[in-house]
Write a protein that holds these residues in place. Sequence first.
Motif, PDB file in Angstrom:
ATOM      1  N   ASP A 190       1.075  -1.772  -1.374  1.00 49.53           N
ATOM      2  CA  ASP A 190       1.103  -3.022  -0.606  1.00 49.53           C
ATOM      3  C   ASP A 190       0.080  -3.012   0.532  1.00 49.53           C
ATOM      4  OD1 ASP A 190       3.115  -3.741  -2.331  1.00 49.53           O
ATOM      5  OD2 ASP A 190       4.727  -3.309  -0.923  1.00 49.53           O
ATOM      6  N   ASP A 191      -1.159  -2.670   0.175  1.00 49.82           N
ATOM      7  CA  ASP A 191      -2.312  -2.684   1.088  1.00 49.82           C
ATOM      8  C   ASP A 191      -2.323  -1.541   2.104  1.00 49.82           C
ATOM      9  OD1 ASP A 191      -3.414  -4.991  -0.091  1.00 49.82           O
ATOM     10  OD2 ASP A 191      -2.192  -6.299   1.173  1.00 49.82           O
ATOM     11  N   ASP A 192      -1.418  -0.594   1.987  1.00 56.89           N
ATOM     12  CA  ASP A 192      -1.439   0.590   2.850  1.00 56.89           C
ATOM     13  C   ASP A 192      -2.019   1.745   2.047  1.00 56.89           C
ATOM     14  OD1 ASP A 192      -0.401   3.179   4.050  1.00 56.89           O
ATOM     15  OD2 ASP A 192       0.342   1.752   5.525  1.00 56.89           O
ATOM     16  N   LEU A 193      -3.114   2.318   2.533  1.00 55.76           N
ATOM     17  CA  LEU A 193      -3.833   3.378   1.823  1.00 55.76           C
ATOM     18  C   LEU A 193      -3.685   4.701   2.560  1.00 55.76           C
ATOM     19  CD1 LEU A 193      -5.851   4.331  -0.359  1.00 55.76           C
ATOM     20  CD2 LEU A 193      -7.692   3.608   1.164  1.00 55.76           C
ATOM     21  N   THR A 194      -3.196   5.731   1.831  1.00 58.75           N
ATOM     22  CA  THR A 194      -3.080   7.077   2.369  1.00 58.75           C
ATOM     23  C   THR A 194      -3.915   8.010   1.505  1.00 58.75           C
ATOM     24  OG1 THR A 194      -0.796   6.647   3.067  1.00 58.75           O
ATOM     25  CG2 THR A 194      -1.498   8.952   2.968  1.00 58.75           C
ATOM     26  N   LEU A 213       6.938   3.774   2.333  1.00 62.54           N
ATOM     27  CA  LEU A 213       6.274   2.488   2.522  1.00 62.54           C
ATOM     28  C   LEU A 213       7.082   1.338   1.939  1.00 62.54           C
ATOM     29  CD1 LEU A 213       2.625   3.606   1.690  1.00 62.54           C
ATOM     30  CD2 LEU A 213       3.482   2.905   3.937  1.00 62.54           C
ATOM     31  N   LEU A 214       7.815   1.619   0.873  1.00 65.54           N
ATOM     32  CA  LEU A 214       8.654   0.593   0.252  1.00 65.54           C
ATOM     33  C   LEU A 214      10.037   0.506   0.892  1.00 65.54           C
ATOM     34  CD1 LEU A 214       7.735   1.389  -3.451  1.00 65.54           C
ATOM     35  CD2 LEU A 214       7.179  -0.742  -2.237  1.00 65.54           C
ATOM     36  N   PRO A 230       2.429  -5.671  -8.604  1.00 67.94           N
ATOM     37  CA  PRO A 230       1.788  -5.301  -7.340  1.00 67.94           C
ATOM     38  C   PRO A 230       1.081  -3.956  -7.416  1.00 67.94           C
ATOM     39  CG  PRO A 230       3.994  -6.160  -6.943  1.00 67.94           C
ATOM     40  CD  PRO A 230       3.866  -5.992  -8.437  1.00 67.94           C
ATOM     41  N   ASP A 231       0.020  -3.817  -6.628  1.00 72.32           N
ATOM     42  CA  ASP A 231      -0.757  -2.583  -6.585  1.00 72.32           C
ATOM     43  C   ASP A 231       0.029  -1.524  -5.823  1.00 72.32           C
ATOM     44  OD1 ASP A 231      -2.748  -3.950  -7.881  1.00 72.32           O
ATOM     45  OD2 ASP A 231      -3.946  -4.291  -6.075  1.00 72.32           O
TER      46      ASP A 231
END
Length: 224
Positions: A73-77, A163-164, A59-60
Motif C-alpha cells: 500500500d505504497d510503503d516501501l521497505t 503495515l496491514l 493491490p500491490d
Amino acid sequence: MFSTTSPLAIDIDGTMTRPDGGVEPRLFERLREWDAPIVIATGKSFAYPVALCTFIGIPDRVIAENGGVVYVDDDLTIEGDAAAARRVAERLRADGHPGGWPDPDMHNRWRETELSVSRSVPEAYLRTVAAEHGQTVVDSGYSYHVKSPAVNKATGLRRAADLLDVDPASFVAIGDSANDAELFDAVGRSYAVANADETARARADVITERAFSDGLLEALDSLT
C-alpha cells in the motif's frame, strides 16, 4: 478459523505456475474475489510481483527478493545488503562464472538487495564465496539466491502484516520451496503444494494432493 477471510501469502514459481511454466489464469478471478489481503511472497526481483499484482487486479502487496523488499500500500521497505551481493557477483566473474546468470541477465537487472545465481554454478563453491561476504545461500529450486541472513520471507511477512495491521498468525501461506520454510513458520497455517521440495514439505501443516497451481487452487478450495 481459516477461511476466505484469512489473509494469504503466496509464492509464485512452482506455486502459482503451471508445470510447463506461466501463471495459471484460473487464479486471477479467484484472487480478485478473495475477501482478505493477499501478499505475493517471492524470491523474484521487486518488479515481477508488482507487475503480477497489477495484471491480476489486486493491490500491490508484495514480499520480493526473499524478504529483501516489502511493498504494501505504497510503503516501501528495503533490507538486506546489496553491496555484499554485488561483491559476490564480482568474485563469480573473476573466477570465470557469470555474475549471476549469463548476459543479458534478466534475473538480476531489477534486483534491489540480493543476487540470483544460475544453478550451473557449483553450490559448495557459491556458499563459500557468499559466506566470505557475510551472505547466505537459499536454493529456491529454480536458482540460488545470495542474500543477507537477516532477511527472509518470514521477516518480510511480519513487516507486511504490521503495515496491514493484522496478526501474522492470521495468514495462510502457500509455497513449494526451501525459501518458503521460514514463511510457513511465521503464519497460522501453511500449505506445501505436491511438487514442493523436502524442506517445504517438512515445515508445512498441509501437503496438497495436487501439484503446482492445481495445488494452490486445492488449498484455496479447502478454505472456502
